[in-house]
Design a protein around this motif. Structure first.
Motif, PDB file in Angstrom:
ATOM      1  N   GLU A 112       6.915  -1.826   8.022  1.00 38.34           N
ATOM      2  CA  GLU A 112       6.186  -2.884   7.276  1.00 38.34           C
ATOM      3  C   GLU A 112       6.539  -3.527   6.158  1.00 38.34           C
ATOM      4  O   GLU A 112       6.396  -4.544   5.807  1.00 38.34           O
ATOM      5  CB  GLU A 112       4.776  -2.183   6.951  1.00 38.34           C
ATOM      6  CG  GLU A 112       3.733  -1.611   8.039  1.00 38.34           C
ATOM      7  CD  GLU A 112       2.694  -1.101   7.599  1.00 38.34           C
ATOM      8  OE1 GLU A 112       2.928   0.328   7.003  1.00 38.34           O
ATOM      9  OE2 GLU A 112       1.324  -1.224   7.700  1.00 38.34           O
ATOM     10  N   ARG A 113       7.347  -2.486   5.043  1.00 43.21           N
ATOM     11  CA  ARG A 113       7.805  -3.046   3.886  1.00 43.21           C
ATOM     12  C   ARG A 113       9.199  -3.970   4.316  1.00 43.21           C
ATOM     13  O   ARG A 113       9.152  -4.953   3.484  1.00 43.21           O
ATOM     14  CB  ARG A 113       8.655  -1.871   2.883  1.00 43.21           C
ATOM     15  CG  ARG A 113       7.330  -1.066   2.453  1.00 43.21           C
ATOM     16  CD  ARG A 113       7.779  -0.009   1.362  1.00 43.21           C
ATOM     17  NE  ARG A 113       8.947   0.851   1.922  1.00 43.21           N
ATOM     18  CZ  ARG A 113       8.434   1.902   2.619  1.00 43.21           C
ATOM     19  NH1 ARG A 113       7.408   2.394   2.865  1.00 43.21           N
ATOM     20  NH2 ARG A 113       9.618   2.745   2.985  1.00 43.21           N
ATOM     21  N   ARG A 133       0.870  -1.229  -0.131  1.00 36.39           N
ATOM     22  CA  ARG A 133      -0.072  -0.085  -0.139  1.00 36.39           C
ATOM     23  C   ARG A 133       0.853   1.114  -0.134  1.00 36.39           C
ATOM     24  O   ARG A 133       1.814   1.084   0.505  1.00 36.39           O
ATOM     25  CB  ARG A 133      -0.888  -0.159   1.234  1.00 36.39           C
ATOM     26  CG  ARG A 133      -2.004  -1.089   1.458  1.00 36.39           C
ATOM     27  CD  ARG A 133      -2.819  -1.062   2.825  1.00 36.39           C
ATOM     28  NE  ARG A 133      -1.931  -1.082   3.564  1.00 36.39           N
ATOM     29  CZ  ARG A 133      -2.101  -0.642   4.897  1.00 36.39           C
ATOM     30  NH1 ARG A 133      -3.282  -0.220   5.318  1.00 36.39           N
ATOM     31  NH2 ARG A 133      -0.995  -0.644   5.852  1.00 36.39           N
ATOM     32  N   GLY A 134       0.322   2.300  -0.558  1.00 34.57           N
ATOM     33  CA  GLY A 134       1.209   3.348  -0.855  1.00 34.57           C
ATOM     34  C   GLY A 134       1.364   4.149   0.751  1.00 34.57           C
ATOM     35  O   GLY A 134       2.403   4.980   1.074  1.00 34.57           O
ATOM     36  N   THR A 135       0.822   3.509   1.793  1.00 33.23           N
ATOM     37  CA  THR A 135       0.743   4.408   3.382  1.00 33.23           C
ATOM     38  C   THR A 135       1.661   3.616   4.154  1.00 33.23           C
ATOM     39  O   THR A 135       1.696   3.689   5.201  1.00 33.23           O
ATOM     40  CB  THR A 135      -0.679   4.484   3.698  1.00 33.23           C
ATOM     41  OG1 THR A 135      -1.579   3.123   3.925  1.00 33.23           O
ATOM     42  CG2 THR A 135      -1.726   5.337   2.942  1.00 33.23           C
ATOM     43  N   SER A 136       2.076   2.100   3.498  1.00 34.17           N
ATOM     44  CA  SER A 136       3.053   1.638   4.592  1.00 34.17           C
ATOM     45  C   SER A 136       4.131   2.037   4.739  1.00 34.17           C
ATOM     46  O   SER A 136       5.017   2.962   4.109  1.00 34.17           O
ATOM     47  CB  SER A 136       3.145   0.120   3.722  1.00 34.17           C
ATOM     48  OG  SER A 136       3.940   0.330   2.475  1.00 34.17           O
ATOM     49  N   GLY A 137       4.804   1.799   5.993  1.00 33.49           N
ATOM     50  CA  GLY A 137       5.787   2.517   6.565  1.00 33.49           C
ATOM     51  C   GLY A 137       7.217   1.438   6.371  1.00 33.49           C
ATOM     52  O   GLY A 137       6.968   0.514   5.637  1.00 33.49           O
TER      53      GLY A 137
END
Length: 144
Positions: A71-72, A64-68
């Motif tokens: 998370e990645r 997701r574009g909002t992942s930090g």
């Protein structure tokens, strides 16, 4: 291959909800769970199934574009060099912990009379980790 072909391949790859690496990992875990269920190894099957579901969800949410960053990195869905550097350091720490725990496991097998398959598996794992540790250190020290 033209730039347009490269863009089409990249777009098709991005449509899949997770990286190839995570797709393979999730598939291996799911197949392992299925095999364990068939063999009647319910606890191992549930553990592998939970790993497959958790890995898939983590990988999907990491895209997701909002992942930090965290998370990645945890999902092996690296966006840039900073993510790769953090993952390298994290995996190095995991390797040290694995080597220490494997050594403890080997000592337990030496002290407690266990079945030969389990003992030889512990010995093989120990030597595999030690040899890969030395090989990786040799490679990266020489590489600079």
């Amino acid at each position: 291959m033209s730039t347009r072909d490269d863009a089409a391949v990249e777009q098709a790859r991005r449509r899949w909800p997770m990286s190839r690496t995570n797709t393979v990992l999730v598939a291996v875990l799911a197949v392992g769970a299925l095999v364990c269920f068939v063999l009647g190894q319910t606890i191992a099957a549930v553990a592998l199934l939970v790993g497959a579901i958790g890995g898939a969800l983590g990988a999907i949410f990491a895209r997701r574009g909002t992942s930090g960053d965290l998370e990645r990195v945890n999902a092996l869905e690296y966006a840039d060099e900073r993510d790769r550097t953090a993952a390298t350091k994290g995996l190095a720490a995991v390797g040290v912990v694995a080597l220490v725990l494997c050594t403890v496991q080997l000592v337990v097998h030496a002290v407690v009379d266990t079945d030969p398959v389990s003992r030889w598996t512990a010995i093989a794992l120990y030597f595999a980790l030690v040899i890969s540790w030395f090989a990786a250190n040799w490679y990266f020290v020489r590489r600079g």
